[in-house]
Structures are given as C-alpha cells and as structure tokens.
Motif scaffolding. Structure first.
Motif, short mmCIF file in Angstrom:
data_model
loop_
_atom_site.label_atom_id
_atom_site.label_comp_id
_atom_site.label_asym_id
_atom_site.label_seq_id
_atom_site.Cartn_x
_atom_site.Cartn_y
_atom_site.Cartn_z
N THR A 82 0.84 -1.20 0.00
CA THR A 82 0.00 0.00 0.00
C THR A 82 0.87 1.25 0.00
N ALA A 83 1.91 1.24 0.84
CA ALA A 83 2.79 2.41 0.91
C ALA A 83 3.45 2.67 -0.45
N LEU A 84 3.85 1.59 -1.13
CA LEU A 84 4.49 1.75 -2.45
C LEU A 84 3.48 2.29 -3.47
N LEU A 85 2.27 1.74 -3.46
CA LEU A 85 1.25 2.22 -4.40
C LEU A 85 0.93 3.69 -4.15
N GLU A 86 0.84 4.06 -2.87
CA GLU A 86 0.57 5.47 -2.53
C GLU A 86 1.72 6.37 -2.99
N ALA A 87 2.95 5.88 -2.84
CA ALA A 87 4.11 6.68 -3.28
C ALA A 87 4.08 6.89 -4.79
N LEU A 88 3.67 5.86 -5.52
CA LEU A 88 3.58 5.98 -6.98
C LEU A 88 2.49 6.99 -7.36
N THR A 111 7.60 -5.63 -5.83
CA THR A 111 7.57 -4.68 -6.95
C THR A 111 6.71 -5.21 -8.09
N GLY A 112 6.85 -6.51 -8.35
CA GLY A 112 6.06 -7.10 -9.43
C GLY A 112 4.58 -7.00 -9.14
N PHE A 113 4.20 -7.23 -7.89
CA PHE A 113 2.78 -7.16 -7.55
C PHE A 113 2.28 -5.72 -7.60
N ALA A 114 3.12 -4.79 -7.17
CA ALA A 114 2.74 -3.37 -7.28
C ALA A 114 2.56 -3.00 -8.75
N ALA A 115 3.47 -3.48 -9.60
CA ALA A 115 3.37 -3.18 -11.03
C ALA A 115 2.10 -3.80 -11.63
#
Ligand code: NAD
Ligand code: GLY
Length: 351
Positions: A82-88, A111-115
């Motif tokens: 969630t934090a990574l998606l919010e940062a993007l 990273t793959g799942f975020a992508a």
C-alpha cells in the motif's frame, strides 16, 4: 553476455552479464523507451548498489525516484504494498512509467505485484541481486505478498518487461544467503540438467554467468509451456512440498533454499526406497547439497511436516502433486492422495 528470450504472453529478455548494472539506464531506454522510473529496493541493497543504478538512469536521461523498504521477508506484506502504491500515486506515475526492482526475491515479488496492480498494470524491470532471485524469482512472472494467514497468499502473474542480471552483485551476499540460492540451482540440475549437476561440483572454477543462464533457460522453457502453473511448471517445485513445510514450521527462520535442500532429500529418499530412481541417487544429491553447506535432514518429524503440508496451496482437494527424481537430470510429477503423502514424508525422512 548471455541473453535469454522468454516467450510468454508478454515476452521479455533476460540479459546476464558482469557489470551490466552500470548499463541498466541505456539498456532500459533502448528496449523500453525513455520513461520515468521508480527504483524499489531494500536498505541493504540500497547502500550497496542503488547509487550506480541511479547514475546509469540519469546518464541515460531518465528520471529516477526511489522507494526503500527494510530488508527481509517481514516487508513483503500488504502494508508495504500500500505504501508503495501510494508513493507511486503521490509522484503521479503514469501507465508509461517503469518500476525497477533492485534486490532479492522480496523486493522482486513486492515490486512485481505493485506493477501488476498500479493503474491496472504498469511495466517493471527486474535487477535481481541474490542467487535465488537471479535463477528463480525474477523469471516467470509470479508476484506476491504475504498475508497474516500465510506466505505469498495475495499475488498475480505479471511478467517483467526486462531482467538485467549482474553476477558481480552476488559477491557481497552473506554466505548463507548465497548458499540458499544454490539449493535452487541444484534443483535445476536435478530436474533437467545433469551437466549442470556435474558443473556444480567445481565451485571454485565455475562460471556464474553460465550457471545462471542455464537455470534461467530451464525456467523459461518450462514457463513458456505452462505459464499459469497448471501442470509442467510444478516440476520447479522439486523439494518444495516438504521444504515449505519445514520453512513454515520454523516460522521462516529456516530460509527457503535451506528448506528446499532438505525437501529434495526427502523426495529422493522416498523415490529410491520405492525403486523409482537409482539407489545411489540420494547419496549423490546429498554430497552436492553438503558441498554448499546446506542441510540435508529435516529438524521436524514427518507427522509435523504432514500437518503443515495438508495446508499447502499446492494441494487440490485430497490430492497433492509431488516431484520425484527418476535419475539425476530428470524428475517427474507424482499425484498422491493424502494417505500416501504421509508415507512419502515418513519414508523420505529416514536417516
Ligand atoms: P531477500 O530478498 O530477502 O534477500 C535476502 C537478503 O539478502 C536480504 O537481507 C537482502 O537485503 C540481502 N541482499 C540482497 N542482495 C544482496 C547483495 N547483492 N549483497 C548483499 N546483500 C544482499 O531473499 P531472497 O532469498 O532473494 O528471496 C526470497 C523471496 O523470494 C521470498 O519472499 C520468496 O517467497 C520469494 N520467491 C519468489 C519466487 C517467485 O517465483 N516469484 C520464487 C522463489 C522465491
Ligand atoms: N518458483 C517456482 C515457480 O516460479 O513456478
């Protein structure tokens, strides 16, 4: 340089070469076009390699932002995702931009799942920096995070757009992390490459570029035929059924490859005991596993492993597919029912 084309639904290349980290920017720009990038890495790898990657990206005219997570499996969860998606989103990343996974399997899976999920799917590039990530997790498109209920329970199949593997980055690995990845390499030897099995007996002279390339090619060959893990791909799970149970029982203090090493011994002893492979195969496999300082005997009794295995996601109704060796360089799938699984584990755990 070794180059392996992975011909799946969204094809990509895996480039393996010493020093390729410093060419990442120009190679990504040439293959995927100039884009904004977000480097995702962990704190250990950040300190060792992120500056070189950032320089190569900016030298190639690409903006590079960075998202750093604490190292270790504990970061591979929905909170970090969630934090990574919010940062993007905060950085206003668009569908044309690129995530770059710089690190081991934890960074790669996250990273793959975020992508796979950001804006319903953006591109990502893998730059694996552990042996395990180079030979296994960076190829094949399985992405995931862990849930409180278990490992890798939320994920997606989402292929990278490119993988750049620099064997020189492996020189900084802790010995047990390096050894851990070699369990997967021994696995590739056992399931389909007897020559690789032989090469592994000469750790001081073997060429890591060649070893990684053989493993990636083996994985590509399997994944191209069974992208979504419905049949043939299960061969990659040699040693994993019991291995996962060992990992889970240790609360993941026993690393994945270490569990797989013990799991391969269980499968080999079961097969040899039943006359399904040569009688001397377990001893040959054990000698190689020991050469890499990996364990060969489960610290847990078969009954404990059985209880965990019956919760395994590889189980279908009351059946489970396990992988057993026929000979060094050839493994086959064997469908067992739950009662037979008990025998598999108890016969495989004999000393
Ligand atoms: P990892 O990513 O946790 O890396 C292990 C440790 O090595 C970490 O502490 C990391 O900071 C450190 N490290 C990484 N590169 C380094 C370097 N070059 N020098 C020094 N230290 C370095 O673990 P891993 O073993 O790479 O991956 C395990 C993960 O991979 C698990 O979450 C597992 O579920 C997943 N996995 C995924 C697949 C797949 O197909 N997607 C396959 C196998 C495993
Ligand atoms: N690591 C097993 C697979 O990718 O299928």
């Amino acid at each position: 340089m070794k180059s392996i084309h992975v011909q799946v639904s969204k094809p990509y290349d895996v480039l393996i070469a010493r020093g390729i980290l410093d060419e990442a920017g120009s190679r990504i720009a040439a293959a995927l076009g100039h884009s904004r990038t977000m480097i995702v890495t962990d704190d250990t790898v950040d300190a060792l390699y992120a500056a070189r990657l950032e320089k190569s990206l900016t030298d190639a005219g690409m903006a590079a932002e960075k998202f750093v997570i604490p190292h270790g499996e504990a970061s591979k969860n929905m909170r970090t995702l969630t934090a990574l998606l919010e940062a993007l989103a905060e950085a206003a990343f668009s569908r044309g931009d690129i995530l770059i996974a710089l690190g081991g399997g934890v960074v790669g899976d996250l990273t793959g799942f975020a992508a796979a999920t950001f804006l319903r799917g953006v591109r990502y590039v893998g730059i694996p920096t552990t042996v395990l990530a180079c030979v296994d997790s960076s190829v094949g498109g399985k992405t995931a995070v862990d849930l409180d209920a278990g490992k890798n329970l939320a994920g997606a199949f989402w292929h990278p757009s490119m993988v750049l593997c620099d064997p020189d980055t492996l020189s900084t690995l802790a010995p047990e992390v390096r050894a851990d990845g070699f369990a997967e390499i021994i696995k590739y030897g056992m399931i389909g490459d007897a020559a690789l099995f032989d090469m592994l007996h000469h750790p001081d002279t073997m060429d890591m570029e060649e070893i990684i390339a053989r493993c990636v090619q083996a994985k590509a060959d399997i994944v191209e035929q069974d992208e979504l893990d419905n049949g043939l791909r299960k061969l990659l799970n040699y040693g994993h059924t019991a291995g996962h149970a060992i990992e889970a029982n240790s609360d993941f203090s026993i690393m994945h490859g270490h569990g797989v090493a013990m799991g391969m011994m269980i499968a080999a002893k079961y097969a040899a005991g039943r006359g399904l492979c040569p009688a001397d195969l377990p001893a040959k496999q054990e000698a190689l596993i020991r050469l890499y300082n990996l364990p060969t005997q489960s610290p847990y009794p078969p009954e404990t492993l059985f209880a965990s295995t019956t919760r395994d996601k590889k189980r279908m109704k009351n059946k489970i597919d396990i992988v057993i060796p026929k000979q060094i360089g050839e493994c086959v799938l064997l469908r067992l029912d739950i009662a037979e699984l008990k025998e598999f584990l108890s016969e495989g755990c004999t000393k």
